[in-house]
Design an enzyme around this catalytic site. Structure first.
Site, mmCIF file in Angstrom:
data_model
loop_
_atom_site.group_PDB
_atom_site.id
_atom_site.type_symbol
_atom_site.label_atom_id
_atom_site.label_comp_id
_atom_site.label_asym_id
_atom_site.label_seq_id
_atom_site.Cartn_x
_atom_site.Cartn_y
_atom_site.Cartn_z
ATOM 1 N N ILE A 59 0.834 -1.201 0.000
ATOM 2 C CA ILE A 59 0.000 0.000 0.000
ATOM 3 C C ILE A 59 0.869 1.251 0.000
ATOM 4 C CG2 ILE A 59 -1.830 1.260 1.194
ATOM 5 C CD1 ILE A 59 -2.698 -1.436 2.423
ATOM 6 N N THR A 102 -7.215 -1.257 10.139
ATOM 7 C CA THR A 102 -7.854 -2.367 9.433
ATOM 8 C C THR A 102 -9.278 -2.612 9.926
ATOM 9 O OG1 THR A 102 -7.740 -4.788 9.114
ATOM 10 C CG2 THR A 102 -6.778 -3.920 11.115
ATOM 11 N N ASP A 103 -10.102 -3.216 9.071
ATOM 12 C CA ASP A 103 -11.451 -3.596 9.478
ATOM 13 C C ASP A 103 -11.449 -4.693 10.533
ATOM 14 O OD1 ASP A 103 -10.558 -5.654 7.825
ATOM 15 O OD2 ASP A 103 -12.317 -5.664 6.529
ATOM 16 N N GLU A 104 -10.339 -5.407 10.680
ATOM 17 C CA GLU A 104 -10.306 -6.540 11.595
ATOM 18 C C GLU A 104 -10.396 -6.139 13.062
ATOM 19 O OE1 GLU A 104 -7.719 -9.818 10.754
ATOM 20 O OE2 GLU A 104 -7.413 -9.175 8.681
ATOM 21 N N TYR A 140 -2.935 -10.203 15.460
ATOM 22 C CA TYR A 140 -2.750 -9.085 14.531
ATOM 23 C C TYR A 140 -3.793 -8.005 14.775
ATOM 24 C CZ TYR A 140 -3.687 -6.386 10.308
ATOM 25 O OH TYR A 140 -3.955 -5.357 9.450
ATOM 26 N N ALA A 200 -5.696 -7.470 17.340
ATOM 27 C CA ALA A 200 -5.575 -6.876 18.670
ATOM 28 C C ALA A 200 -4.429 -5.870 18.715
ATOM 29 C CB ALA A 200 -5.361 -7.970 19.713
ATOM 30 N N LYS A 202 -3.310 -4.091 16.181
ATOM 31 C CA LYS A 202 -3.744 -2.898 15.454
ATOM 32 C C LYS A 202 -4.733 -2.086 16.291
ATOM 33 C CE LYS A 202 -2.945 -1.644 11.878
ATOM 34 N NZ LYS A 202 -1.908 -0.662 11.440
ATOM 35 N N TYR A 220 -8.873 -22.429 3.708
ATOM 36 C CA TYR A 220 -9.189 -22.739 5.094
ATOM 37 C C TYR A 220 -10.653 -23.152 5.249
ATOM 38 C CZ TYR A 220 -4.821 -20.804 6.997
ATOM 39 O OH TYR A 220 -3.519 -20.569 7.323
ATOM 40 N N ASN A 239 -14.005 -16.359 0.297
ATOM 41 C CA ASN A 239 -12.675 -16.750 -0.176
ATOM 42 C C ASN A 239 -12.779 -17.740 -1.327
ATOM 43 O OD1 ASN A 239 -11.490 -15.116 1.736
ATOM 44 N ND2 ASN A 239 -11.026 -16.783 3.165
#
Length: 341
Positions: free
Chosen positions: A9, A130-132, A156, A158, A160, A213, A255
């Site tokens: 990015i 991030t959206d996460e 990850y 958490a 962010k 997955y 996915n």
């Protein structure tokens, strides 16, 4: 000043600024495993572009660079971002995404407070998240907006979320003029091959299994990287200090559907058999804490800042496949075909 400018990015953002804006750019990057300096090849000849190899966790180095280059904005993109890696080794994610944010915030605060009044008024610290951080969404549930609570699931996400809270705290406590952005899954030409789309493209070209997955029905919203960097620049120009902005592509897909679409695009562009490529899809054990769905409500970007994505997912995926077919020299050294990644 753009941190992580040699990443996927970050490099797209630098090219956008060089091509469409007037500012000088300082790229600060530690050149870790996912950095791709070749994405910026040729820019070193431009007087508007500067590069410094440095780690955002080094507060004294950040202070020195701020004093030397005197930027009117810091756009913080440097981060550890791969969820699978965060599960295998979470410490570096906390170190970079939390401690690194604190170091850069403090260096930026001290720099900002020392600026003349007119320059202080125009300075911005833009932090990319991030959206996460919002956690998993149920099927059919409304996408979170900027006021929705955080509920991260992975190390990850958490890490962010922790960085985001620090950014907001530096605004509330010190008045640092921050802008906080969150985006959905990015894709496009030149992405590092550990991410889903390039990994599937390159595995398919190598005739290797396409590992999915679980049942593959995890749903993500997909945002073209060029739309993302346009949004970041719009927020930098017109966003309100202290506010956050969600950036979404408006293209939710599972996915499994994404991988099937990539097989079809590869078949069309490389003269391969689509059914044979789809036969490479292999369902593997799901990863721990795998959220089923992410999405974002990006109404504020549209209503307040007049931004909308320009890229259609179908044509964007076709363009991405074409890039990997045409740029073997860029990805070959990075890619290790594996059926179990």
């Amino acid at each position: 000043m753009i941190t992580g400018g040699a990443g996927f990015i970050g490099s797209a953002l630098i090219h956008h600024i060089i091509d469409h804006r007037y500012e000088q750019v300082l790229n600060v990057d530690a050149l870790t495993y996912a950095s791709q300096p070749e994405a910026l090849a040729g820019l070193e000849r431009l007087s508007r572009y500067h590069f410094e190899r440095a780690d955002v966790r080094d507060a004294s180095r950040m202070s020195q660079l701020l004093a030397q280059y005197q930027p009117n904005a810091v756009m913080h993109l440097a981060a550890e971002t791969h969820v699978d890696r965060s599960i295998a080794g979470p410490e570096v994610f906390v170190d970079t995404n939390v401690t690194g944010v604190a170091s850069l915030l403090e260096a930026s605060r001290q720099y900002w407070q020392g600026l003349p009044d007119d320059e202080r008024a125009h300075f911005r610290f833009l932090h990319v998240s991030t959206d996460e951080v919002y956690g998993a969404l149920a099927e059919g549930a409304a996408a979170p907006d900027e006021s929705s609570p955080y509920a991260p699931s992975s190390p990850y996400a958490a890490s962010k979320a922790g960085g985001d809270h620090l950014v907001n705290a530096w605004h509330a406590t010190y008045g640092l003029p921050i802008l906080l952005t969150r985006s959905t899954n990015n894709y496009g030409p030149g992405q590092y091959p550990e991410k889903l789309i390039p990994l599937m493209i390159l595995n398919a070209l190598a005739g290797r299994a396409l590992p999915v997955y679980g049942d593959g029905r995890q749903c993500r919203d997909w945002l073209h990287v060029e739309d993302h960097v346009r949004a970041l620049c719009r927020i930098l120009d017109a966003g309100q200090p202290g506010e956050s902005y969600n950036i979404a592509g408006g293209a939710e897909r599972s996915n499994l559907v994404i991988i099937q679409s990539l097989c079809d695009a590869l078949a069309q562009q490389a003269g391969l058999d689509s059914a044979a490529l789809r036969a490479l899809i292999s369902h593997v054990t799901d990863r721990p804490g795998h959220d089923r769905r992410y999405a974002l409500n990006a109404r504020r970007m549209r209503d307040e800042l007049g931004w909308e994505p320009n890229h259609n997912l179908g044509t964007g995926l076709a363009e991405t496949v074409e890039w990997y077919l045409s740029n073997v020299h860029r990805w070959q050294r990075l890619f290790e075909p594996a059926a179990d990644r």
